[in-house]
Design a protein around this motif. Structure first.
Motif, PDB file in Angstrom:
ATOM      1  N   TYR A  37     -25.141 -11.294  32.215  1.00  0.00           N
ATOM      2  CA  TYR A  37     -24.365 -10.966  31.033  1.00  0.00           C
ATOM      3  C   TYR A  37     -25.023 -11.653  29.832  1.00  0.00           C
ATOM      4  CZ  TYR A  37     -20.269  -9.339  33.731  1.00  0.00           C
ATOM      5  OH  TYR A  37     -19.410  -8.647  34.550  1.00  0.00           O
ATOM      6  N   ARG A  38     -24.641 -11.214  28.640  1.00  0.00           N
ATOM      7  CA  ARG A  38     -25.086 -11.929  27.459  1.00  0.00           C
ATOM      8  C   ARG A  38     -23.981 -11.919  26.418  1.00  0.00           C
ATOM      9  NH1 ARG A  38     -29.859  -7.886  25.135  1.00  0.00           N
ATOM     10  NH2 ARG A  38     -28.496  -6.139  24.511  1.00  0.00           N
ATOM     11  N   GLN A  39     -23.998 -12.969  25.611  1.00  0.00           N
ATOM     12  CA  GLN A  39     -23.020 -13.095  24.539  1.00  0.00           C
ATOM     13  C   GLN A  39     -23.746 -13.419  23.254  1.00  0.00           C
ATOM     14  OE1 GLN A  39     -19.807 -15.838  25.295  1.00  0.00           O
ATOM     15  NE2 GLN A  39     -18.539 -14.906  23.724  1.00  0.00           N
ATOM     16  N   ALA A  40     -23.754 -12.460  22.354  1.00  0.00           N
ATOM     17  CA  ALA A  40     -24.373 -12.641  21.051  1.00  0.00           C
ATOM     18  C   ALA A  40     -23.391 -13.354  20.126  1.00  0.00           C
ATOM     19  CB  ALA A  40     -24.775 -11.290  20.477  1.00  0.00           C
ATOM     20  N   PRO A  41     -23.890 -13.991  19.082  1.00  0.00           N
ATOM     21  CA  PRO A  41     -23.005 -14.692  18.140  1.00  0.00           C
ATOM     22  C   PRO A  41     -21.925 -13.766  17.586  1.00  0.00           C
ATOM     23  CG  PRO A  41     -25.285 -15.258  17.709  1.00  0.00           C
ATOM     24  CD  PRO A  41     -25.310 -14.166  18.727  1.00  0.00           C
ATOM     25  N   GLY A  42     -20.696 -14.186  17.685  1.00  0.00           N
ATOM     26  CA  GLY A  42     -19.587 -13.413  17.143  1.00  0.00           C
ATOM     27  C   GLY A  42     -19.164 -12.224  17.974  1.00  0.00           C
ATOM     28  N   LYS A  43     -19.753 -12.079  19.166  1.00  0.00           N
ATOM     29  CA  LYS A  43     -19.428 -10.930  20.012  1.00  0.00           C
ATOM     30  C   LYS A  43     -18.918 -11.391  21.364  1.00  0.00           C
ATOM     31  CE  LYS A  43     -22.626  -7.698  17.827  1.00  0.00           C
ATOM     32  NZ  LYS A  43     -23.693  -6.674  18.060  1.00  0.00           N
ATOM     33  N   GLN A  44     -18.319 -10.458  22.073  1.00  0.00           N
ATOM     34  CA  GLN A  44     -17.830 -10.769  23.410  1.00  0.00           C
ATOM     35  C   GLN A  44     -18.972 -10.730  24.427  1.00  0.00           C
ATOM     36  OE1 GLN A  44     -14.607  -7.967  24.146  1.00  0.00           O
ATOM     37  NE2 GLN A  44     -13.110  -9.483  23.482  1.00  0.00           N
TER      38      GLN A  44
END
Length: 121
Positions: A37-44
C-alpha cells in the motif's frame, strides 16, 4: 509475535528506480496474500499491488507496467521493483500480510512501519 519490516525507500529523481523489500519474521506458520500500500501526503492509504502465495500478482492501473511485485516464500519476503518513478509516486509505502501465526488456526493481518519514497521532478 509477527513483524513486517520494510526497506529500500529513498529519494530519487523522476525516471529513477527503487526496489522495496518487506520481510516477515516471528512465529509464522504460513503467509497467504501480501500487499503493498502507499499513503501520499494528505491522502488515504491505498492498495498498490498484491501477490498471492502462488505468486499471482495484481496492480492498480496507475502503476501497471512500472511496478513489479515478487516474493520469496522461503525468506518470507516480498519485493516491489519500481521503475520510471514519477513525482506522484511520492508516498510512504507499507507492506501488509495475511499471516497464519504458528499455533493458530486463523489468519491475522499485519502491517509494516512503512518506508518513505520521495520522487523529485
Amino acid at each position: 509475535q509477527v513483524q513486517l519490516v520494510e526497506s529500500g525507500g529513498g529519494s530519487v529523481q523522476a525516471g529513477g528506480s527503487l526496489r522495496l523489500s518487506c520481510t516477515a519474521s516471528g512465529s509464522i506458520l504460513s503467509i497467504n496474500t501480501m500487499d503493498w500500500y502507499r499513503q501520499a501526503p494528505g491522502k488515504q492509504r491505498a492498495l498498490v499491488a498484491t501477490i498471492t502465495r502462488g505468486e499471482i500478482t495484481n496492480y492498480v492501473d496507475s502503476v501497471k507496467g512500472r511496478f513489479t511485485m515478487s516474493r520469496d516464500n522461503a525468506k518470507n519476503t516480498v519485493y516491489l521493483q519500481i521503475n520510471s518513478l514519477k513525482p506522484e509516486d511520492t508516498a510512504i509505502y507499507y507492506c501488509h500480510a495475511d499471516v497464519v501465526p504458528a499455533g493458530s488456526w486463523g489468519t491475522r493481518y499485519y502491517w509494516g512501519q512503512g518506508t518513505q519514497v520521495t520522487v523529485s521532478s
